[in-house]
Design an enzyme around this catalytic site. Sequence first.
Site, PDB file in Angstrom:
ATOM      1  N   CYS A  89       0.991  -1.432  -0.014  1.00  0.00           N
ATOM      2  CA  CYS A  89       0.158   0.024  -0.114  1.00  0.00           C
ATOM      3  C   CYS A  89       1.387   1.546   0.124  1.00  0.00           C
ATOM      4  O   CYS A  89       0.484   2.121  -0.248  1.00  0.00           O
ATOM      5  CB  CYS A  89      -1.078   0.175   0.961  1.00  0.00           C
ATOM      6  SG  CYS A  89      -2.240  -0.924   1.476  1.00  0.00           S
ATOM      7  N   GLN A 157      -5.152  -9.374   6.295  1.00  0.00           N
ATOM      8  CA  GLN A 157      -4.826  -7.877   6.555  1.00  0.00           C
ATOM      9  C   GLN A 157      -6.526  -7.386   7.655  1.00  0.00           C
ATOM     10  O   GLN A 157      -6.325  -6.878   8.176  1.00  0.00           O
ATOM     11  CB  GLN A 157      -5.093  -6.299   5.479  1.00  0.00           C
ATOM     12  CG  GLN A 157      -6.133  -6.701   4.308  1.00  0.00           C
ATOM     13  CD  GLN A 157      -6.327  -5.992   2.929  1.00  0.00           C
ATOM     14  OE1 GLN A 157      -5.671  -4.647   3.544  1.00  0.00           O
ATOM     15  NE2 GLN A 157      -6.363  -6.568   1.586  1.00  0.00           N
ATOM     16  N   ARG A 212     -19.849   8.198   0.160  1.00  0.00           N
ATOM     17  CA  ARG A 212     -21.181   7.623  -0.228  1.00  0.00           C
ATOM     18  C   ARG A 212     -22.312   8.677   0.914  1.00  0.00           C
ATOM     19  O   ARG A 212     -21.986   8.377   2.232  1.00  0.00           O
ATOM     20  CB  ARG A 212     -21.622   6.143   1.229  1.00  0.00           C
ATOM     21  CG  ARG A 212     -20.931   5.213  -0.506  1.00  0.00           C
ATOM     22  CD  ARG A 212     -20.912   3.797   0.854  1.00  0.00           C
ATOM     23  NE  ARG A 212     -21.107   2.921  -0.628  1.00  0.00           N
ATOM     24  CZ  ARG A 212     -19.976   2.235  -0.314  1.00  0.00           C
ATOM     25  NH1 ARG A 212     -18.449   2.525   0.183  1.00  0.00           N
ATOM     26  NH2 ARG A 212     -19.516   1.082  -1.419  1.00  0.00           N
ATOM     27  N   GLU A 214     -25.328   8.242   1.130  1.00  0.00           N
ATOM     28  CA  GLU A 214     -26.850   7.960   2.117  1.00  0.00           C
ATOM     29  C   GLU A 214     -26.698   7.194   2.991  1.00  0.00           C
ATOM     30  O   GLU A 214     -27.047   6.236   3.774  1.00  0.00           O
ATOM     31  CB  GLU A 214     -27.887   7.090   0.780  1.00  0.00           C
ATOM     32  CG  GLU A 214     -26.480   5.697   0.383  1.00  0.00           C
ATOM     33  CD  GLU A 214     -25.701   6.117  -0.482  1.00  0.00           C
ATOM     34  OE1 GLU A 214     -24.427   5.225  -0.927  1.00  0.00           O
ATOM     35  OE2 GLU A 214     -24.739   7.187  -0.984  1.00  0.00           O
ATOM     36  N   SER A 238     -10.835   0.293   3.801  1.00  0.00           N
ATOM     37  CA  SER A 238     -10.956   1.267   2.399  1.00  0.00           C
ATOM     38  C   SER A 238     -11.659   0.517   1.292  1.00  0.00           C
ATOM     39  O   SER A 238     -11.823  -0.694   1.782  1.00  0.00           O
ATOM     40  CB  SER A 238      -9.116   1.576   2.399  1.00  0.00           C
ATOM     41  OG  SER A 238      -8.792   0.188   2.482  1.00  0.00           O
ATOM     42  N   HIS A 339      -9.344   3.944  -1.840  1.00  0.00           N
ATOM     43  CA  HIS A 339      -7.752   3.361  -1.729  1.00  0.00           C
ATOM     44  C   HIS A 339      -6.943   2.934  -3.715  1.00  0.00           C
ATOM     45  O   HIS A 339      -7.579   1.412  -3.026  1.00  0.00           O
ATOM     46  CB  HIS A 339      -7.450   2.468  -0.523  1.00  0.00           C
ATOM     47  CG  HIS A 339      -6.090   2.028   0.180  1.00  0.00           C
ATOM     48  ND1 HIS A 339      -4.677   2.710  -0.721  1.00  0.00           N
ATOM     49  CD2 HIS A 339      -5.951   1.686   0.685  1.00  0.00           C
ATOM     50  CE1 HIS A 339      -3.917   2.003  -0.460  1.00  0.00           C
ATOM     51  NE2 HIS A 339      -4.400   1.340   0.653  1.00  0.00           N
ATOM     52  N   CYS A 369      -0.357   1.927   6.589  1.00  0.00           N
ATOM     53  CA  CYS A 369      -0.161   0.272   7.081  1.00  0.00           C
ATOM     54  C   CYS A 369       0.615  -0.041   5.939  1.00  0.00           C
ATOM     55  O   CYS A 369       0.340   0.174   4.349  1.00  0.00           O
ATOM     56  CB  CYS A 369      -0.243  -0.090   7.493  1.00  0.00           C
ATOM     57  SG  CYS A 369      -3.051   0.225   6.981  1.00  0.00           S
TER      58      CYS A 369
END
Length: 384
Positions: A89, A157, A212, A214, A238, A339, A369
């Site tokens: 990442c 993860q 989002r 909603e 994410s 992400h 991370c």
Amino acid sequence: MAQAYLVDAVRTPVGRRGGGLSHLHPADLGARAIEGLLARVNVDPGEVDDVILGCVDTIGGQAGDVARTAWLAAGFPEEVPGVTVDRQCGSSQQAMHFAAQAVLSGTADLVVAGGVQSMSRIPIGAAMTVGSQFGFETPLEGCDGWAHRYGSEEISQFRAADLIAQRWEIGREEMEEFAFRSHARAIEAIGAGRFEREIVPVGDVAVDEGPRRETSLEKMAALKTLRPGGWVTAALASQISDGASAVLVASEEAVRTHRLTPRARVHHLSARGADPVFMLTAPIRATRHALGKAGMTIEDIDLFEVNEAFASVVLAWAKELKVDLDRVNVNGGAIALGHPIGATGTKLTATLLSELERTGGRFGLQTMCEGGGQANVTIIERLP
């Protein structure tokens, strides 16, 4: 003392899985960020010494050194090389570190760094499992040294996010409130136009697709956990996304020669590791290490960008380091904005730099991370 300057930083909007960017070849997506970056600076592309892009799961369209492919797909000079790096990442943040280190060492003057990821076209973890189709083992399968040291328990993860929530006693309700705040902050930032300076539109897509409007705490509470008996749900993780980002790192000589106006300088860069089973806790150790090496404290930092891989990661980091969340991810994070794993590092740089300029802050720290229990930390100083 030599300096590494950030001349500019841009990113594409972040697209949802199957969304507005999913039709683009990864190299074309990366090219959009690079084109947008160089369109903003008065530099002959042929003067660039190297192109360093982060990317994970480098198979299919992301294989074959996508940094080189993206540069050429953008129509830039063939004599400029490119290299692709993978620190999971943190890949594009590491790309920026390598670029800054090249400049600080005096071996380069102008480096394009960034990252690209098309998670719609190439699913997360694809590179780890594709070999099994041809009879090859997965990354840890059959590794006696790993098994002797860490045993044979699940390494993922998702389990790590649960372990962190349990160890730091972070309840589901607290994580849901954090996730809801991420969406609210992102929606507010989009409405206020705070991302406009950093975003390079791609076709008709000019705004991040992830937030989002909603969502609600009630909807989050109704979701099932990702693991049986676990704590973490999809709302606390994410989003799977597509995107690209790029920064131009320059030496003092390049700034002078090309009459550039840098926006920031790299004040500190480092990376540290931690328990690979817990996997996602390294930002805690890495932040302490970075601040110590830089001779700084938490209070010296005006703004933080801590990648929201999972809500528990950021909340554990903040509890350990005693950081006020009012200074962390103030415009939302990956839970809301997405992400695109290989691109997120320098995406955060673009956001951090824009927000420092908007608020008048001086120092910003970003960390995330990374697979294998690692974390990069970059501290940048905004220039007046």
